[in-house]
Design a protein around this motif. Sequence first.
Motif, mmCIF file in Angstrom:
data_model
loop_
_atom_site.group_PDB
_atom_site.id
_atom_site.type_symbol
_atom_site.label_atom_id
_atom_site.label_comp_id
_atom_site.label_asym_id
_atom_site.label_seq_id
_atom_site.Cartn_x
_atom_site.Cartn_y
_atom_site.Cartn_z
ATOM 1 N N ASP A 130 -8.702 -11.949 4.774
ATOM 2 C CA ASP A 130 -9.579 -12.467 5.817
ATOM 3 C C ASP A 130 -10.882 -12.982 5.201
ATOM 4 O OD1 ASP A 130 -11.249 -10.310 5.316
ATOM 5 O OD2 ASP A 130 -10.708 -9.196 7.111
ATOM 6 N N ASP A 131 -11.830 -13.373 6.049
ATOM 7 C CA ASP A 131 -13.082 -13.933 5.538
ATOM 8 C C ASP A 131 -14.272 -13.012 5.754
ATOM 9 O OD1 ASP A 131 -13.294 -14.140 8.240
ATOM 10 O OD2 ASP A 131 -13.868 -16.256 8.289
ATOM 11 N N ILE A 132 -14.003 -11.726 5.974
ATOM 12 C CA ILE A 132 -15.098 -10.754 6.041
ATOM 13 C C ILE A 132 -15.477 -10.422 4.603
ATOM 14 C CG2 ILE A 132 -15.806 -8.453 6.778
ATOM 15 C CD1 ILE A 132 -13.892 -8.671 9.095
ATOM 16 N N ASP A 133 -16.540 -11.035 4.136
ATOM 17 C CA ASP A 133 -16.870 -10.961 2.712
ATOM 18 C C ASP A 133 -17.922 -9.921 2.375
ATOM 19 O OD1 ASP A 133 -18.970 -12.296 3.926
ATOM 20 O OD2 ASP A 133 -18.339 -14.261 3.188
ATOM 21 N N LEU A 134 -18.689 -9.477 3.361
ATOM 22 C CA LEU A 134 -19.701 -8.444 3.141
ATOM 23 C C LEU A 134 -19.571 -7.381 4.213
ATOM 24 C CD1 LEU A 134 -22.899 -10.609 2.444
ATOM 25 C CD2 LEU A 134 -21.487 -9.459 0.748
ATOM 26 N N VAL A 135 -19.602 -6.137 3.810
ATOM 27 C CA VAL A 135 -19.656 -5.013 4.745
ATOM 28 C C VAL A 135 -20.824 -4.142 4.320
ATOM 29 C CG1 VAL A 135 -18.500 -2.951 5.608
ATOM 30 C CG2 VAL A 135 -17.191 -5.047 5.270
ATOM 31 N N PRO A 179 -26.711 -15.442 3.917
ATOM 32 C CA PRO A 179 -25.881 -14.244 3.817
ATOM 33 C C PRO A 179 -24.764 -14.267 4.840
ATOM 34 C CG PRO A 179 -28.225 -13.690 3.771
ATOM 35 C CD PRO A 179 -28.123 -15.144 4.136
ATOM 36 N N SER A 180 -23.614 -13.766 4.437
ATOM 37 C CA SER A 180 -22.483 -13.730 5.360
ATOM 38 C C SER A 180 -22.691 -12.651 6.408
ATOM 39 C CB SER A 180 -21.204 -13.449 4.585
ATOM 40 O OG SER A 180 -20.136 -13.281 5.452
ATOM 41 N N VAL A 181 -22.059 -12.823 7.531
ATOM 42 C CA VAL A 181 -22.158 -11.876 8.625
ATOM 43 C C VAL A 181 -20.976 -10.923 8.580
ATOM 44 C CG1 VAL A 181 -22.263 -11.647 11.123
ATOM 45 C CG2 VAL A 181 -23.319 -13.609 10.005
ATOM 46 N N THR A 182 -21.233 -9.644 8.759
ATOM 47 C CA THR A 182 -20.148 -8.695 8.915
ATOM 48 C C THR A 182 -19.577 -8.866 10.310
ATOM 49 O OG1 THR A 182 -21.266 -7.167 7.446
ATOM 50 C CG2 THR A 182 -19.504 -6.272 8.817
ATOM 51 N N LYS A 183 -18.434 -9.502 10.416
ATOM 52 C CA LYS A 183 -17.900 -9.887 11.720
ATOM 53 C C LYS A 183 -16.933 -8.824 12.223
ATOM 54 C CE LYS A 183 -16.817 -13.899 9.891
ATOM 55 N NZ LYS A 183 -17.719 -14.104 8.772
ATOM 56 N N LEU A 184 -17.424 -7.919 13.028
ATOM 57 C CA LEU A 184 -16.583 -6.866 13.588
ATOM 58 C C LEU A 184 -16.427 -7.138 15.068
ATOM 59 C CD1 LEU A 184 -18.096 -3.800 11.743
ATOM 60 C CD2 LEU A 184 -16.220 -5.288 11.061
ATOM 61 N N THR A 185 -15.477 -7.980 15.422
ATOM 62 C CA THR A 185 -15.293 -8.395 16.799
ATOM 63 C C THR A 185 -13.849 -8.194 17.188
ATOM 64 O OG1 THR A 185 -14.811 -10.657 16.137
ATOM 65 C CG2 THR A 185 -17.107 -10.133 16.576
ATOM 66 N N THR A 186 -13.596 -8.256 18.488
ATOM 67 C CA THR A 186 -12.224 -8.071 18.950
ATOM 68 C C THR A 186 -11.405 -9.325 18.794
ATOM 69 O OG1 THR A 186 -12.896 -8.644 21.197
ATOM 70 C CG2 THR A 186 -12.876 -6.322 20.612
ATOM 71 N N GLU A 187 -12.051 -10.460 18.573
ATOM 72 C CA GLU A 187 -11.335 -11.698 18.333
ATOM 73 C C GLU A 187 -11.710 -12.199 16.953
ATOM 74 O OE1 GLU A 187 -12.884 -13.860 21.698
ATOM 75 O OE2 GLU A 187 -10.866 -13.967 22.527
ATOM 76 N N SER A 188 -10.825 -12.971 16.325
ATOM 77 C CA SER A 188 -11.133 -13.510 15.015
ATOM 78 C C SER A 188 -12.164 -14.613 15.140
ATOM 79 C CB SER A 188 -9.856 -14.075 14.363
ATOM 80 O OG SER A 188 -9.320 -15.083 15.171
ATOM 81 N N VAL A 189 -13.095 -14.636 14.159
ATOM 82 C CA VAL A 189 -14.115 -15.666 14.166
ATOM 83 C C VAL A 189 -13.555 -16.906 13.501
ATOM 84 C CG1 VAL A 189 -16.410 -16.257 13.332
ATOM 85 C CG2 VAL A 189 -15.928 -13.939 14.089
ATOM 86 N N PRO A 190 -13.718 -18.098 14.086
ATOM 87 C CA PRO A 190 -13.166 -19.308 13.480
ATOM 88 C C PRO A 190 -13.681 -19.481 12.069
ATOM 89 C CG PRO A 190 -13.970 -19.743 15.701
ATOM 90 C CD PRO A 190 -14.393 -18.358 15.354
ATOM 91 N N ASP A 191 -12.789 -19.894 11.165
ATOM 92 C CA ASP A 191 -13.155 -20.005 9.762
ATOM 93 C C ASP A 191 -13.507 -21.425 9.359
ATOM 94 O OD1 ASP A 191 -9.772 -20.037 8.386
ATOM 95 O OD2 ASP A 191 -10.751 -21.250 9.906
#
Length: 699
Positions: free
Chosen positions: A406-411, A455-467
Amino acid sequence: MWITYLDHAGSALFPESLLKAFTDDLRNNVYGNPHSQNISSKLTYDTIEHVRYRILKHFHTTAEDYTIIFTSGCTAALKLVAEAFPWIPEGTNQSSSRFCYLTDSHTSVVGMRGITASMNVLSVPVKPKEILLSEENKLPAEVQNCTTPHLFSYPAQSNFSGTKYPLSWIQDIKSGKLCPIKISGKWFVLLDAASYVSTSPLDLGVHQADFIPISFYKIFGFPTGLGALLVNNRIAPFLRKTYFGGGTAAAYLTGEDFYFPKKSMAERFEDGTVSFLDIIALKHGFDVLEKLTGGMEKIKQHTFTLAHYTYTVLCTLKYANGAPVVRIYSNTDFSNPDAQGPIINFNVLDEHGEVIGFSQVDKMASLYNIHVRTGCFCNTGACQMHLGLSNEDIQRNLQAGHVCGDDIDLVDGHPTGSVRISFGYMSSFEDAQTFLNFIISTRLSKLDSKNLFQPSVTKLTTESVPDDRSSFNCADKSSPIPHISDRELRNNLSAMKTTVNWQPLDSEAESISTSTAISKTAVPTCRRATGPITVTKIYLYPIKSCSAFEVTKWPVGNQGLLYDRNWMVVNQNGVCMTQKQEPRLCLVNPSIDLKKNVMVIQAEGMDPISVSLGENTGKEAMMCESKVCSHRVKTYDCGETLASWFSMFLGRPCRLIQQCSDMKNRSRQKNAEGTLSFLKIFVISHLVNITHMDFIPTI
């Protein structure tokens, strides 16, 4: 359009001469099923045997020492070894077998432990530093004489960092000079050569591993879906086979358990009809490779030179405060082609030393038409080793919503992966320069350099964020993107914005205004937010992946903001096009006039064109199904006029399609199939760092 392709470790690019030679061959010859006995089938069989000879010759060995077993790829070859190796399980009267693997191994190697576990065989991961045992740690001679079979697997070249592990380990482990673990028995070696052989010569006459899995698309680019397992004939007689498919049996009975395999090792393990046309293509692959390059040694030197140059320049790049621009993950200093392959793995840093998310770098590179690879590259062990990720970190990232690919690059500000560039025999010095100019222009330019990477966003959502939507503010004037000016990039690329999920209001006609605060029941709550969250901007994306349309007030429909992502552009195969494949989509500017009930589409050099907001019901409209984010949606084709407009602007055949609106009854279902609209509201909080905020939707 010029493309800078830097993912040769993912797949080589095939030359036009290879395709021409292959298609000419197919036009001039008839190749039948090799299991038949007619003339065309005999031609196929003989050609396949000739290709086996060419493969053995390529690896400097002969049929006396090795057997070629064709598979669907390296992964299938590894699975075959796991299933057929003569394991001795736990609980028998004999000492039991062990499967050991280097932690810097591909997922497909680590996955073998699933099969060994089902056979009650223990698996042992071994770190690279642990394999280098001293002479004092050798097992006593009487213990070495034990015949219990063990298997050790390691990559000839790490697909993560390009580190080349010594081929001398093969003989050292088989002889007992090196011991993966202290246990009595006879060691066999599986050399994962998939990454290595794409740019380096492998001499199996000198380095006689027992199993060598490879994938041919890594070498030639074509055909895909074809690999091979090279098996040392010394171990071949001991391999076990349970399933038998077409072509493997010399004789069998259907009424009782009687089966006699064919004598040939290859025929015994190649279940069913092999992919014979793809195998025939390999012949032309070897011919073209030798003609264009002069051999693997020259490829090795050429690709290493490019990697060494790029590495050296990257190491010298500094910010004004002296901070490095990149952090390179490598075990070598790129001084020796026998120790380092043409792979550079890194993360981009800001001037404060913080990692910039790989997804953001990938999106910016796509706008420059530079193709890289990001993530952990199916090598979690190497990713952990180089990025300092603990087992707990990996598990915590999974719980946070991050999965491989996926594209979640920073946590929590820490990288989950990195960026990889890799060179192949088609790579040029210009490719290396283009990449370096991209890094320099986006990081070190005086032109708004602080906002080039956000900076990338930590995307913790119920739907996928468009890439397909970049979060970069602008690009340097030296940008090589054709026909894209700084002004256009500013207008079409989002600035630093965070995306969260919106729960639509009960009333479809109710509007959202940027001047009003959002009620707690209408927006997601934030774990660390202590102040009010206010909508500052509303952006509509009427056509998925095209430019945004900014409004101050807009009605909400049953799928989110009205007409948001209601249309999308598809290629001639009906596949949705994004800015990753076609960066010029960001120059398409749609705007909606609710009073006139039309959407106007504009682009530089093109006459504006209008689309009715009502569903297409004319004669030229066509109902079809498209797939978006793994969900199938019913759509209308918007017709030939719009198809011609987009095809002319993008320079490739494509069409505009519109989502049907027959989803009202299912619109409130979570991730409802058929929902093409992905509503995202940009918010800003004054009391927390929103770029690292974890969002929890309020149901």
